[in-house]
Design an enzyme around this catalytic site. Structure first.
Site, mmCIF file in Angstrom:
data_model
loop_
_atom_site.group_PDB
_atom_site.id
_atom_site.type_symbol
_atom_site.label_atom_id
_atom_site.label_comp_id
_atom_site.label_asym_id
_atom_site.label_seq_id
_atom_site.Cartn_x
_atom_site.Cartn_y
_atom_site.Cartn_z
ATOM 1 N NE ARG A 180 -36.429 -3.347 -12.956
ATOM 2 C CZ ARG A 180 -36.511 -2.069 -13.256
ATOM 3 N NH1 ARG A 180 -36.634 -1.703 -14.521
ATOM 4 N NH2 ARG A 180 -36.455 -1.151 -12.323
ATOM 5 C CG ASP A 246 -34.264 -3.089 -19.548
ATOM 6 O OD1 ASP A 246 -34.433 -3.299 -20.757
ATOM 7 O OD2 ASP A 246 -33.809 -2.020 -19.112
HETATM 8 P P1 AMP Z 1 -32.771 2.896 -17.909
HETATM 9 O O1 AMP Z 1 -32.518 3.347 -19.288
HETATM 10 O O2 AMP Z 1 -32.799 4.028 -16.899
HETATM 11 O O3 AMP Z 1 -33.988 2.018 -17.783
HETATM 12 O O4 AMP Z 1 -31.511 2.048 -17.476
HETATM 13 C C1 AMP Z 1 -30.995 0.974 -18.218
HETATM 14 C C2 AMP Z 1 -29.892 0.320 -17.412
HETATM 15 O O5 AMP Z 1 -28.807 1.220 -17.194
HETATM 16 C C3 AMP Z 1 -30.328 -0.158 -16.043
HETATM 17 O O6 AMP Z 1 -29.641 -1.334 -15.742
HETATM 18 C C4 AMP Z 1 -29.920 0.985 -15.149
HETATM 19 O O7 AMP Z 1 -29.719 0.593 -13.817
HETATM 20 C C5 AMP Z 1 -28.626 1.422 -15.799
HETATM 21 N N1 AMP Z 1 -28.344 2.862 -15.588
HETATM 22 C C6 AMP Z 1 -28.951 3.918 -16.182
HETATM 23 N N2 AMP Z 1 -28.439 5.078 -15.762
HETATM 24 C C7 AMP Z 1 -27.492 4.764 -14.846
HETATM 25 C C8 AMP Z 1 -26.591 5.538 -14.037
HETATM 26 N N3 AMP Z 1 -26.550 6.868 -14.070
HETATM 27 N N4 AMP Z 1 -25.756 4.848 -13.219
HETATM 28 C C9 AMP Z 1 -25.757 3.503 -13.164
HETATM 29 N N5 AMP Z 1 -26.573 2.730 -13.906
HETATM 30 C C10 AMP Z 1 -27.424 3.340 -14.740
HETATM 31 MG MG MG Z 2 -34.925 0.881 -16.711
#
Ligand code: AMP
Ligand code: MG
Length: 480
Positions: A180, A246
């Site tokens: 990324r 990201d």
């Molecule tokens: P996202 O919005 O899904 O792209 O995630 C943004 C960040 O939050 C990334 O670093 C993900 O790995 C982390 N993240 C999102 N949901 C979770 C979860 N349920 N548990 C752990 N990390 C999370």
């Molecule tokens: Mg993400």
């Protein structure tokens, strides 16, 4: 078969770029769906579709032979704000598979438990969002859009708390690389330029070997791929929803499907993500945001461009200019194909925008109206302002027929750019509601219907219908 059919992902780098961490098993895992075509293409050793071994891997209960699961660290601009540390917080790179043709595939299990980058979250993903990601990954691939793929969707009995209690699920994602923009932002922000360079050299050696030692050309290629990707999104009415840096793939793939959406009624300012109150990632903002995100990548990689800061900035500015140039050229061709126009003419934008204006004024369905474009009678059934439609269609017909292209060939070309079916929110919702009750038949049917989206298919006519009234009340947010 070799003794160790899988390798550890990012093995040549290891720590601190990627850290070893085991998956946390989920109970009672059922395979809700397996993408048979992807499974056949990859033919993963020991993981045949429907095998107990695939189920155990999907449950996070069994590592791949020869491979240590890892999680990688990254950073990112989230809704414009820089967050210095993110990372694979609920996904493990469980291994790399090299296929018969020598292509390398990273396998990533999402929803597989906490990692050092989970912050305060649970490392899990719910069935609702996992099913949405699973369907879209394969649907966008079938639509011809560069994307990470999804091999299987697993659903567990483990409860997970979001706004309500939901069921935990996993998706096995597949891509040449899950790199990324944010992976580079992490090291740049910390001033660890040696680590940044090592990451870049490793990325180039693996996925961009033609650019060895030529960082500017490498970054230019990433910018071109990103511009081309956004053209796919815009011309299909796909809204990503969370275009944080990201979530931007270094390979120009669609990555991290969350609250995405396809346009139903055409509204250029459509916001698919309920959590995006300011509309930062609205449909018509996507090209601008992608350009902005490329600027963040260039900023992170300045030290690679030139040891002299001023010269590095000059190179970066020139590279950033590639985005609008590339975007305009690719977008022009792609939109003209939807309209069945082969040659470029000066008034084409006005003509094409005239159709989009008609759609916007009447809030008409984007996918259906484009599919109907060669057939004025069908458009008459869809578009309310018949006088405006007639006026526009006369101009369109004159311009189109002036090219003297073969009608059959032109209409085939148009069909190849205007899908009959896309994964609309209400279709996903029907599959989710059934899957929550362990009924995976609607999901399976939806996957079949979306595997050949450019072909008319009577048996899937209901999946090409305009959204029902209840679809307007669906709201999709960041929670997943
Ligand atoms: P996202 O919005 O899904 O792209 O995630 C943004 C960040 O939050 C990334 O670093 C993900 O790995 C982390 N993240 C999102 N949901 C979770 C979860 N349920 N548990 C752990 N990390 C999370
Ligand atoms: Mg993400």
């Amino acid at each position: 078969m070799t003794a160790t059919p899988y390798e550890t992902a990012w093995g040549a780098l290891g720590e601190p770029w990627a850290v070893a961490v085991e998956t946390t098993p989920l109970p009672d895992l059922k395979l809700a769906h397996v993408s048979e075509t992807l499974a056949a293409t990859l033919s993963l050793p020991g993981l045949a579709a429907g095998s107990p071994a695939l189920r155990a891997v999907m449950a996070g209960a069994q590592p791949l032979p020869g491979a240590q699961p890892v999680a990688t660290v990254y950073a990112g601009h989230q809704f414009g704000q820089f967050v210095p540390q993110l990372g694979d917080g609920r996904a493990h790179l469980i291994g790399v598979h090299t296929d018969a043709a020598g292509a390398r595939h990273e396998l990533q299990l999402k929803g597989s438990g906490p990692t050092p980058f989970s912050r305060f979250a649970d490392g899990r993903a719910v069935l609702r969002s996992s099913l949405r990601e699973y369907v879209a990954s394969e649907a966008l691939h079938a639509l011809g859009v560069p994307t990470t793929r999804a091999l299987a969707l697993g659903v567990s009995s483990e409860p997970v708390r979001r706004e309500r209690m939901e069921r935990a699920a996993t998706v096995l994602r597949v891509a040449p690389s899950f790199l990324r923009f944010g992976h580079f932002e992490y090291w740049a922000y910390r001033g660890q330029l040696q680590q940044l360079r090592q990451l870049a050299d490793w990325a180039i050696a693996n996925w961009f070997p033609q650019f060895e030692g030529r960082y500017a050309d490498w970054l230019g290629d990433i910018i071109d791929r990103t511009a081309d990707l956004i053209v796919h999104w815009q011309t299909l009415g796909f809204c990503h929803g969370v275009m944080n840096t990201d979530n931007m793939s270094l390979l120009g793939l669609t990555l991290d499907y969350g609250p995405y959406g396809f346009l139903d009624a055409y509204d250029p300012g459509h916001i698919c993500n309920h959590s995006d109150e300011a509309g930062r990632y609205a449909y018509d903002q996507q090209p601008h945001v992608a350009h902005w995100n490329c600027a963040r990548l260039l900023e992170a990689c300045l030290s690679l461009l030139d040891p002299d800061q001023d010269r590095a900035l000059t190179t970066a500015r020139a590279l950033l200019e590639r985005f609008p140039t590339r975007f305009r050229a690719t977008a022009g061709r792609a939109w003209r194909t939807k309209f069945g126009l082969g040659e470029h003419r000066d008034d084409d934008d006005t003509l094409m925008n005239g159709f989009l204006d008609l759609l916007a004024r009447g809030r008409h369905d984007f996918t259906t109206c484009f599919r109907a474009l060669p057939d004025p009678d069908r458009l008459h059934d869809l578009i309310l302002d018949q006088a405006a439609l007639d006026t526009w269609y006369r101009q369109y017909r004159d311009r189109r027929d002036d090219e003297r292209a073969d009608t059959v060939a032109r209409e085939a070309l148009q069909r190849s750019a205007n899908p009959a079916r896309v994964p609309r929110n209400h279709l996903l919702q029907l599959a989710i509601t059934a899957a929550e009750q362990d009924d995976f038949a609607p999901l399976s049917r939806l996957m079949d219907a979306l595997s050949a989206p450019y072909q008319d298919a009577d048996e899937f006519a209901d999946l090409a219908d305009l959204p029902p009234a209840w679809a307007a009340a669906l709201s999709v947010s960041c929670s997943s």
